[in-house]
Write an enzyme that holds these catalytic residues in place. Structure first.
Site, short mmCIF file in Angstrom:
data_model
loop_
_atom_site.label_atom_id
_atom_site.label_comp_id
_atom_site.label_asym_id
_atom_site.label_seq_id
_atom_site.Cartn_x
_atom_site.Cartn_y
_atom_site.Cartn_z
N GLU A 18 -84.91 -60.39 -29.82
CA GLU A 18 -84.44 -60.70 -31.17
C GLU A 18 -85.61 -60.99 -32.11
OE1 GLU A 18 -81.25 -63.29 -31.98
OE2 GLU A 18 -80.05 -62.71 -30.24
N ARG A 48 -77.37 -58.04 -34.89
CA ARG A 48 -78.69 -58.67 -35.06
C ARG A 48 -79.67 -57.71 -35.74
NH1 ARG A 48 -75.40 -61.40 -33.88
NH2 ARG A 48 -75.20 -62.98 -32.26
N SER A 105 -82.04 -67.81 -28.92
CA SER A 105 -81.83 -66.67 -28.02
C SER A 105 -82.94 -65.65 -28.21
CB SER A 105 -80.47 -66.02 -28.30
OG SER A 105 -79.43 -66.93 -28.05
#
Length: 349
Positions: A345, A173, A249
């Site tokens: 994130e 990520r 998420s």
């Protein structure tokens, strides 16, 4: 004879509301916004005296950002479109898409044209241009597995540059564009290398269970079967941002070393984990959050989703500060109970 339109012309939208441009639906405003439909508009920014010295923020689908305040600068709404097969060889197709293309629609388009590979990444919110920044991933696949290159414009100079995978420095990520390149570049287009020989990625039990529930043997599954299964799983687990504001998420799944995992496993034998090729272990952040009692709980108008503890939601009227306060409370409890740090994130601005 009429003059041809100036593709580099920039139409500024002053005091522009951003609630419709972020999937959390957070009410913030930008000093200016501009819709970008052609790369020449990115390239001309540094010559426009009205905005050349302002901070710039490129927004695609707004699925990876949390506004904690108004943005005192120029928001660039990336709407550069286009999908095409650039070339192919004996082994693969090379497929290019504009940075403003919807990611899920692009994945569906590749399958409709007989080019498989990206199906595990179906229904991830956002745009093609945002995918490399975050190195999006799901169900055993990360975007960089099929990445070939991208074209980005350096906003301060207007210079276009091509980035290969090594220069993008992809991580979990993560990429160059989230670190050293953050805020400096706008991604114009991305090219993917999709192999002509398909290799299914069925390492996640959720996917095989969904296939079997549909009467499909995993060994006989087609790319479209996997795509449909992933879409069904995500729709069952994740709220639609159009109905309940969220950014998917919210936390990365933490990766820890083996010694730390062994100690943690001794205390919590049921911990959900995934061994990594380098010997480290990835933990399911949603499991950690759930075990801390956060699933379904709220702080003000921000809450943890009642079906997926990894997803924070806007129940209506939440500010970015509300979301951030909830995230920090969750981080504190996971750190206290498990000794594990959770990293968000989305980018918090």
């Amino acid at each position: 004879m009429p003059m041809p339109p100036d593709e580099s012309a920039l139409s500024l939208l002053p005091d522009h509301p951003l609630a419709a441009h972020n999937t959390f639906g957070i009410d913030a405003r930008a000093r200016y916004a501009a819709r970008i439909t052609h790369p020449a508009q990115f390239e001309a920014l540094h010559r426009d005296a009205r905005v050349a010295t302002l901070p710039h923020l490129v927004l695609g689908g707004g699925s990876n950002v949390v506004f904690t305040r108004d943005f005192d600068g120029l928001v660039l709404l990336d709407e550069i479109a286009g999908r095409r097969v650039v070339r192919d060889d004996d082994d693969a197709w090379y497929v290019e898409a504009g940075g403003g293309e919807n990611w899920h629609a692009f994945v569906g388009w590749t399958l409709e044209h007989g080019m498989a590979g990206l199906e595990n990444l179906a229904l991830i919110p956002g745009t093609v241009g945002a995918a490399p920044i975050q190195n999006i991933g799901a169900y055993g696949l990360e975007m960089n597995a099929y990445f070939d290159s991208l074209v980005a414009v350096e906003l301060a100079t207007g210079r276009s540059e091509r980035f290969d995978a090594a220069r993008c420095a992809f991580g979990y990520r993560d990429s160059f564009f989230k670190r050293d390149g953050r805020g400096r570049f706008a991604i114009v287009s991305v090219t993917f290398r999709l192999p002509k020989r398909w290799t299914p990625r069925l390492g996640y039990a959720d996917v095989t269970r969904e296939l079997e529930a549909r009467g499909i043997s995993p060994d006989a599954a087609t790319p479209r079967d996997v795509f449909d299964a992933v879409v069904a799983i995500r729709r069952a687990k994740l709220p639609d941002p159009r109905e309940l504001g969220n950014a998917g998420s919210f936390f990365k799944n933490p990766v820890i070393d083996r010694a730390q995992f062994d100690a943690l496993h001794a205390r919590a034998p049921g911990i959900v984990s995934y061994p990594q090729p380098d010997g480290r272990v990835k933990l399911a952040a949603g499991w950690l959050i759930d075990r801390c009692g956060w699933k379904g709980r709220a702080l003000g108008a921000a809450a943890v989703h009642d079906r997926q503890a990894l997803v924070l939601v806007n129940r209506g009227g939440a500010t970015g500060a509300d979301v951030l306060a909830l995230a920090r409370a969750i981080q504190h409890d996971v750190r206290t109970q498990f000794g594990v740090e959770l990293e968000p994130e989305p980018v918090c601005l």
